[in-house]
Enzyme design. Structure first.
Site, PDB file in Angstrom:
ATOM      1  CG  ASP A  81      -1.892  -0.976   1.336  1.00 56.85           C
ATOM      2  OD1 ASP A  81      -2.255  -1.678   0.294  1.00 56.85           O
ATOM      3  OD2 ASP A  81      -2.282  -1.164   2.381  1.00 56.85           O
TER       4      ASP A  81
HETATM    5  N1  URA Z   1      -1.311  -6.018   3.953  1.00 55.91           N
HETATM    6  C1  URA Z   1      -2.072  -4.624   3.826  1.00 55.91           C
HETATM    7  O1  URA Z   1      -2.857  -4.241   4.296  1.00 55.91           O
HETATM    8  N2  URA Z   1      -1.074  -3.630   3.226  1.00 55.91           N
HETATM    9  C2  URA Z   1       0.204  -3.987   2.704  1.00 55.91           C
HETATM   10  O2  URA Z   1       0.906  -3.161   2.055  1.00 55.91           O
HETATM   11  C3  URA Z   1       0.522  -5.282   2.529  1.00 55.91           C
HETATM   12  C4  URA Z   1      -0.076  -6.245   3.222  1.00 55.91           C
END
Ligand code: URA
Length: 237
Positions: free
Chosen positions: A106
């Site tokens: 993310d």
């Molecule tokens: N899980 C999430 O919620 N975000 C990420 O970036 C990776 C795994």
């Protein structure tokens, strides 16, 4: 290995554009197995040919593998309009090779992201059922109870299926507790949704390892380096 055009080999080894490579060839600086080469369309086997530029032997890399310490605020998809992407952080050679992220993080997640131009390798570590283990440090809003830890470890329902079991351990138990979470899958916002499932919230998320390979602690956020062949193998181990 199959033969390739010499201008393509030179471009991939030196990070220069095909136009620049043609100029280098015209200057007579390039030798192939001891003989001067000026023609860009001459073909050679890049794995066995001895190619020199001004007497310096080229190192041919079929693929490159990059470990990047992703900062927050940078997206891991490569085509996001108007946003800084992980490709803005690597060099011209990597961009020219069309590296792409093997797995997404993310925008607000930090840590280990792997960039490569080796599609088969990326497929091998990401394909369903073959996922390598990923390790994250999760800073949560509240402490998890032992029962909540067990619930998450056993695998909650997500997107109509039961998640694979994972390993969740307490790293620090302060007012903003930190957990180490090891998961194999990579569903959209998986960790944030897992913590939301037990009425908690992820305040910070950092990926610290992929497979058997930990993020190099000497890399500051935004920095990257290429992996050695041994490190590439360790990801899959
Ligand atoms: N899980 C999430 O919620 N975000 C990420 O970036 C990776 C795994």
């Amino acid at each position: 290995m199959a033969t390739e055009r010499i201008d393509k080999i030179l471009a991939s080894c030196t990070g220069r554009s095909r136009k620049e490579v043609k100029q280098i060839l015209r200057s007579g600086a390039v030798r192939l197995d001891g003989s001067a080469v000026r023609s860009p369309d001459l073909r050679a086997d890049p794995e066995t040919a001895v190619i020199t530029v001004d007497g310096v032997r080229l190192v041919y890399k079929k693929y490159i593998y990059i470990m990047l310490n992703k900062p927050a605020g940078v997206v891991s998809s490569t085509d996001e309009k108007g946003m800084a992407t992980v490709l803005d952080l690597v060099d011209e050679e990597a961009r020219r090779r069309n590296v792409f992220p093997a797995g997404r993080l993310d925008r607000d997640t930090t840590g280990f992201i792997l960039l490569t131009d080796d599609g088969a390798f990326a497929h091998e570590i990401l394909a369903p059922g073959k996922h390598v283990e990923k390790t994250y440090l999760v800073t949560a809003e509240h402490r998890l109870s032992d029962a909540q830890i067990r619930t998450l470890e056993q695998g909650i329902e997500m997107d109509g299926e039961t998640l694979q079991p994972c390993v969740l351990t307490v790293v620090s138990d302060g007012p903003q507790p930190v957990y180490e979470l090891r998961i194999r899958q990579g569903k959209y916002h998986q960790i944030k949704r897992m913590f939301a499932f037990v009425d908690n919230r992820v305040l910070a998320l950092r990926r610290t390892a992929m497979g058997g390979l930990a993020l190099d602690p000497s890399l500051r956020e935004g920095e990257w380096r290429e992996l050695t062949p041994e490190e590439v193998a360790r990801i899959k181990a």
